[in-house]
Structures are given as structure tokens and as C-alpha cells.
Design an enzyme around this catalytic site. Structure first.
Site, mmCIF file in Angstrom:
data_model
loop_
_atom_site.group_PDB
_atom_site.id
_atom_site.type_symbol
_atom_site.label_atom_id
_atom_site.label_comp_id
_atom_site.label_asym_id
_atom_site.label_seq_id
_atom_site.Cartn_x
_atom_site.Cartn_y
_atom_site.Cartn_z
ATOM 1 N N CYS A 84 20.764 -13.595 25.227
ATOM 2 C CA CYS A 84 20.765 -14.921 25.831
ATOM 3 C C CYS A 84 19.404 -15.380 26.279
ATOM 4 O O CYS A 84 19.172 -16.567 26.419
ATOM 5 C CB CYS A 84 21.706 -14.955 27.028
ATOM 6 S SG CYS A 84 21.045 -14.102 28.463
ATOM 7 N N GLY A 85 18.506 -14.459 26.617
ATOM 8 C CA GLY A 85 17.220 -14.873 27.141
ATOM 9 C C GLY A 85 17.374 -15.484 28.511
ATOM 10 O O GLY A 85 18.024 -14.931 29.378
#
Length: 295
Positions: free
Chosen positions: A124-125
Site C-alpha cells: 500500500c505504501g
């Protein structure tokens, strides 16, 4: 103030400590079905708490969690230096891990003002930010660093392929490595998440007291914008990825003065930003673009 002594690894069972589990599977090859066992990468929730309050839950490989927590705090600008971590404790839970950190109250108060909540996944970062401004914090300018020869980058990437024991048996993890200017690979960390691998590397570098301005990072993934942002935040002058960057990553690298290399494999690469730091031979800048290699 000395760098705090942090535990390098929580207490894990044998398979989890190795980063994988041995599971029963059915293998099919040329129409032949066979019951066997396969090594499958572990992925568990890791909850980070700051000053007793929940901050983020990330899915990660259950190893090098102290490096992960420290690197995450540094790359997300939660703290400015390792000395800001006053305490770090890892607790094994029934279904994951809890990492409790204590940071100075003034930093914790500023963090609360950012109102960030990052319910993370391995891919997802910087997800979960409550505004575009929070997700798109400006990248600092990186130090000038040292000239890096193209051959040094490929030497480090070649060594990186040989230092991924979890990926060697599972085919499921990313790696991030740190090399000195000559291309000698000094540190490697693996994780199912590319961002986690980079955070673990950053934490390990901090504990080893390695200067981020004196070397470069290599990664076995694409160079997404958050990878570039994390690298710039801790002062890495060059990031080389085996796959492509995104256009946003290129723009962030240019703004930060970070040399961004993509498609670095088979002794070929593409330089997307700040090419002058990378040299074809001693003192000779590399060409800004090379022939691309399909991902």
C-alpha cells in the site's frame, strides 16, 4: 547521546524466524499431480505504537522488526535521527507482533497534528493519509554524495541476487540493499512488502551507523513514489531499481536531487533523474537514457 541499543529480532518459532512456512501443496507438472511441501513466505500484522497510542498496522515478514520500526520512523520523518527513539519493545502476540516505541513528546505532538493513520498492507505504501497534502509531503534535498560508477551499481545488484535467502526458497519477497561507492554490498533486508524491505534497510543502516550520503541503495522492485520519498527523506543520493519508476517518482527524485535508475539488470539501465552523479567511467557522466528492458 549514543544510538539506543535495539533488539535485532523478536523471539520467533523456527519457520517464522526463517521468514517462511513449510506447507502442504499439490504440485501439477505435465499433467502429473503430486502431494508435496512448499516454502511459503510468512506475512503477519505488525502494529506500531508510539508513546502508548496506536499509529499503524502493517503486513510484514516477521523478521528484523526492530530495523523495520526504526527505519519506518526515519523514512516517514516521525523522528529525525535514531537517537530520538527513547525505547523500543517487541511483543509477540497470538496473531502478529506489537512494536512499542517511545519518542520525545514534542515530536509526538507534531505527529498528531499531521493526523495520519496508515492502516497498511504490504503493497500500500503511504495509504490511509487523510489529505493529499499529508500523502504528498515534500521531499528534502539529498546530499551531494559521491560519484557512482555504472559498474558499481550492477555489481551491487548482482550481489543482491545472491543474498535473498527467503526469496530463494519462496519467490515471494522483495529485497533492498545498501552498497558503498565501489559497489560492495554492505547490508540487505528482505520483506514481502517492497516498502518494508526499504524501511528495514534504513533501520539497519542507522543501527550500523552507516552514512546514507556515502553509497547507494538497490531494490528488487519498481521505484514507486513512496520508495523515492523514503530514500530522499533519509538522505540517500542514488536509488537503483530492477524495474520501472513511476512518473511521480521521477518528479520527486528531480526535486530532491536524487539520482533515480530503473530497469537496472543484465548490465543495462535507464537513468531517469539527476544523471550527473552516475558515471560511465571515472569522471564521465552517464547518458540520461539507455535502451529499456521489458519488465
Amino acid at each position: 547521546m549514543p544510538t539506543p541499543r535495539l533488539p535485532s529480532r523478536p523471539t520467533l518459532d523456527v519457520d517464522s524466524a526463517a521468514g517462511y512456512a513449510l506447507l502442504p501443496v499439490t504440485s501439477v507438472r505435465d499433467g502429473l499431480h503430486q502431494t508435496t511441501q512448499d516454502c511459503v513466505a510468512e506475512e503477519v500484522p505488525v502494529a506500531l505504537q508510539l508513546n502508548g497510542l496506536p499509529h499503524v498496522v502493517m503486513m510484514a515478514t516477521p523478521g528484523d522488526l526492530a530495523d523495520f520500526a526504526l527505519g519506518f520512523c526515519l523514512s516517514e520523518a516521525i523522528v529525525g535521527q535514531a537517537q530520538d527513539i527513547e525505547d523500543l519493545r517487541i511483543t509477540a502476540l497470538d496473531n502478529g507482533y506489537e512494536v512499542s516505541l517511545r519518542i520525545p513528546e514534542d515530536r509526538h505532538a507534531r505527529l498528531a497534528d499531521r493526523r495520519r493513520n496508515l492502516p497498511g498492507r504490504s503493497g500500500c505504501g503511504l495509504c490511509g493519509s487523510e489529505s493529499i497534502a499529508e500523502a504528498m509531503r515534500p521531499a528534502p534535498r539529498v546530499p551531494a554524495g559521491m560519484p557512482i560508477a555504472e559498474v558499481a551499481v550492477h555489481q551491487a545488484l548482482q550481489a543482491l541476487r545472491q543474498r535473498q535467502p527467503i526469496n530463494a526458497v519462496t519467490g515471494a519477497t522483495h529485497a533492498a540493499g545498501w552498497a558503498d561507492p565501489s559497489g560492495r554490498l554492505l547490508l540487505v533486508r528482505e520483506d514481502v512488502g517492497r516498502h518494508n524491505a526499504l524501511d528495514k534497510l534504513i533501520g539497519a543502516m542507522s543501527q550500523a551507523q552507516l552514512d546514507a550520503a556515502r553509497g547507494f541503495a538497490v531494490i528488487t522492485s519498481r521505484a514507486s513514489y513512496e520508495m523515492v520519498l523514503k530514500a530522499a527523506t533519509v538522505g540517500m543520493p542514488l536509488l537503483a531499481a530492477i524495474s520501472a519508476p513511476t512518473a511521480l517518482a521521477v518528479r520527486i527524485a528531480e526535486d530532491a536531487g536524487l539520482t533515480l535508475v530503473g530497469f537496472a539488470r543484465n548490465h543495462q539501465h535507464v537513468v531517469y533523474a539527476c544523471a550527473a552523479r552516475l558515471t560511465a567511467t571515472a569522471g564521465q557522466p552517464a547518458a540520461p537514457h539507455s535502451e529499456k528492458i521489458p519488465a
